[in-house]
Scaffold this motif. Structure first.
Motif, short mmCIF file in Angstrom:
data_model
loop_
_atom_site.label_atom_id
_atom_site.label_comp_id
_atom_site.label_asym_id
_atom_site.label_seq_id
_atom_site.Cartn_x
_atom_site.Cartn_y
_atom_site.Cartn_z
N ARG A 56 0.87 -1.29 0.01
CA ARG A 56 0.02 -0.05 0.14
C ARG A 56 0.85 1.12 -0.12
N GLY A 57 2.19 1.23 0.40
CA GLY A 57 2.84 2.23 0.52
C GLY A 57 3.84 2.52 -0.72
N GLY A 58 3.44 1.66 -1.59
CA GLY A 58 4.08 1.85 -3.20
C GLY A 58 5.56 1.17 -3.22
N ALA A 59 5.73 0.05 -2.43
CA ALA A 59 6.94 -0.81 -2.47
C ALA A 59 7.10 -1.29 -3.96
N SER A 60 8.52 -0.93 -4.16
CA SER A 60 9.07 -1.44 -5.57
C SER A 60 9.37 -2.96 -5.73
N LYS A 61 9.53 -3.48 -4.69
CA LYS A 61 9.99 -4.77 -4.48
C LYS A 61 9.53 -5.76 -3.27
N PRO A 62 9.39 -6.92 -3.27
CA PRO A 62 9.00 -7.56 -1.98
C PRO A 62 9.79 -7.20 -0.68
N GLN A 63 9.43 -7.03 0.31
CA GLN A 63 9.92 -6.73 1.26
C GLN A 63 10.57 -7.87 2.02
N ARG A 64 11.86 -8.01 2.53
CA ARG A 64 12.51 -8.85 3.13
C ARG A 64 12.32 -8.86 4.67
N ILE A 65 11.54 -10.42 4.89
CA ILE A 65 10.93 -10.52 6.10
C ILE A 65 11.86 -11.80 6.61
N PRO A 66 12.68 -11.67 7.61
CA PRO A 66 13.40 -13.04 8.03
C PRO A 66 12.58 -14.09 8.31
N SER A 67 13.16 -15.21 8.09
CA SER A 67 12.27 -16.54 8.37
C SER A 67 12.43 -16.81 9.73
N GLU A 68 11.60 -18.15 10.29
CA GLU A 68 11.90 -18.30 11.78
C GLU A 68 13.52 -19.04 11.87
N ALA A 69 13.74 -19.71 10.52
CA ALA A 69 15.28 -20.29 10.57
C ALA A 69 16.18 -19.22 10.67
N ASP A 70 15.88 -18.18 10.26
CA ASP A 70 16.94 -17.04 10.07
C ASP A 70 16.95 -16.66 11.57
N ALA A 71 15.83 -16.36 11.99
CA ALA A 71 15.85 -15.83 13.48
C ALA A 71 16.65 -16.90 14.46
N ARG A 72 16.28 -18.12 14.46
CA ARG A 72 16.87 -19.16 15.04
C ARG A 72 18.57 -19.14 14.85
N ALA A 73 18.88 -19.01 13.52
CA ALA A 73 20.19 -18.87 13.44
C ALA A 73 20.94 -17.66 13.86
N GLU A 74 20.28 -16.48 14.19
CA GLU A 74 20.98 -15.12 14.76
C GLU A 74 20.96 -15.69 16.23
N LEU A 75 19.80 -16.35 16.98
CA LEU A 75 19.92 -16.74 18.32
C LEU A 75 21.09 -17.38 18.68
N GLU A 76 21.32 -18.42 17.87
CA GLU A 76 22.39 -19.47 17.92
C GLU A 76 23.74 -18.63 17.84
N ALA A 77 23.93 -17.85 16.76
CA ALA A 77 25.04 -16.90 16.84
C ALA A 77 25.32 -16.04 18.30
N CYS A 78 24.10 -15.55 18.67
CA CYS A 78 24.44 -14.86 19.70
C CYS A 78 24.98 -15.64 20.84
N ALA A 79 24.33 -16.93 21.22
CA ALA A 79 24.66 -17.73 22.24
C ALA A 79 26.08 -18.17 22.07
N ARG A 80 26.54 -18.46 20.81
CA ARG A 80 27.92 -18.73 20.66
C ARG A 80 28.86 -17.52 21.10
N LEU A 81 28.44 -16.32 21.01
CA LEU A 81 29.24 -15.43 21.61
C LEU A 81 29.13 -15.01 23.00
#
Length: 370
Positions: A56-81
């Motif tokens: 509705r705002g006139g986006a010229s391309k699909p918006q990138r929305i991370p998947s659940e797998a992407d979010a879990r991967a970031e949580l795992e990367a944080c845990a390693r640190l």
């Protein structure tokens, strides 16, 4: 010390995943996140509506929305640190940071979690600091730490690192502009590791994120936001430390400045702050006396202050609002008045434009089309 800490809550693992997906989606910052969750009731419900709002705002391309797998991967990367992603209201989220309308919906915290719940004073200043400035910052930081305060700063060269080093034995907080594994400047990696033993580090950015120039002002709002007050030791007329002071003032924090020689350009900014009303200080007791009355006050939580959105503005009204916008920044109040639309409709159209990557927000509440 400040004992009036809000009751702690804890979000579920599923909600943490949803929050992470939403804040990492294209064109979603902390303010937009807050508006979306407030309007739709949850991060998950907001995620479902993102594609339609961006369209509705006139986006010229699909918006990138991370998947659940992407979010879990970031949580795992944080845990390693050794990084915990903490939401406002949870133990380890700096209580005063929750007062901000752009508080991070998830904050990466590493080190001694209890550090975050103690009263903090920020010390900032010139990267190209004088010997006198470095000495004063060290003495001030040590005395504040001895008095029970956590010293917060941005891990930068000059005044920042002097404040961190002097307060390590008490506790110090490093506020990072990049991810926890992308320390800037690189030579302060050892300093960061040393301070984590008794203090902490925070970042709102994901692991692997390398800070760029525009990330440092965003970092500075966190330096001010966690603190009762900000002390500027040395600052030229155009410096990041003055940005921190301005943000502190906008956030309702105390602003302190150390006077310097009129002949030293590194003191021009601090002397200017004093002329503008900042509190002149020469020792830690000046700071402590000023913040003691604040420490007993309840926090000004703003969870209910988010303005409502409209369900779905009609096409004619949306077009009227968009046509009033251009590359020249305008005030939101002027946009509401000139469009004849309700505040809720205007805010909704602006949210759609922002999610479509077409809106830029400036200081002072100004907005423009990209």
């Amino acid at each position: 010390m400040d004992t009036r800490t809000p009751a702690m809550t804890e979000i579920t693992g599923a909600e943490r995943i949803d929050r992470l997906r939403l804040i990492r989606s294209d064109n979603v910052g902390p303010r937009t996140f807050r508006s979306l969750v407030r309007h739709f009731g949850s991060a998950r419900a907001a995620l479902e509506r993102l594609p339609d709002l961006a369209r509705r705002g006139g986006a010229s391309k699909p918006q990138r929305i991370p998947s659940e797998a992407d979010a879990r991967a970031e949580l795992e990367a944080c845990a390693r640190l050794g990084v915990s992603l903490i939401a406002p209201g949870e133990n380890g989220y700096p209580p005063r940071l929750t007062e901000l309308d752009d508080a991070p919906p998830l904050l990466g915290v590493r080190g001694v979690i209890d550090t975050m719940m103690r009263p903090m004073i920020a010390i900032v200043g010139s990267r190209n600091a004088s010997a006198a400035g470095l000495k004063f910052a060290s003495v001030l930081a040590r005395d504040l730490a001895d008095a029970g305060f956590v010293v917060a700063s941005g891990l930068a060269r000059g005044i920042d690192q002097a404040a961190h080093r002097a307060s390590i034995e008490g506790a110090t907080l490093a506020v990072l502009a990049g991810g926890h594994d992308r320390i800037y400047p690189p030579e302060h990696t050892d300093l960061l590791q040393s301070l984590l033993a008794s203090g902490a580090a925070i970042s709102e950015m994901p692991p692997g994120y390398v800070a760029r120039a525009h990330d440092f002002p965003r970092r500075n709002r966190l330096v001010a936001g966690v603190s009762l007050g900000v002390v500027v030791v040395e600052a030229a007329l155009r410096s990041g430390s003055l940005i921190t002071a301005r943000l502190a003032n906008e956030q309702g924090r105390e602003v302190f400045a150390v006077p310097g020689s009129p002949l030293d350009p590194r003191a021009a900014g601090t002397n200017g702050l004093i002329k503008q009303g900042a509190t002149l200080i020469t020792e830690a007791s000046d700071v402590i006396q000023a913040v003691e009355p604040i420490m007993g006050r309840p926090l000004n939580l703003r969870e209910d202050d988010v303005e409502p959105l409209a369900p779905d503005p009609d096409g004619a009204m949306r077009e009227r609002v968009v046509n009033l916008l251009g590359p020249t920044p305008v005030q939101l109040d002027d946009l509401i008045r000139l469009s004849g639309a309700s505040p809720a409709v205007v805010r909704t159209v602006l949210l759609e434009l922002e999610l479509a990557g077409r809106l830029e927000r400036h200081g002072g509440g100004l907005i423009s089309l990209i």
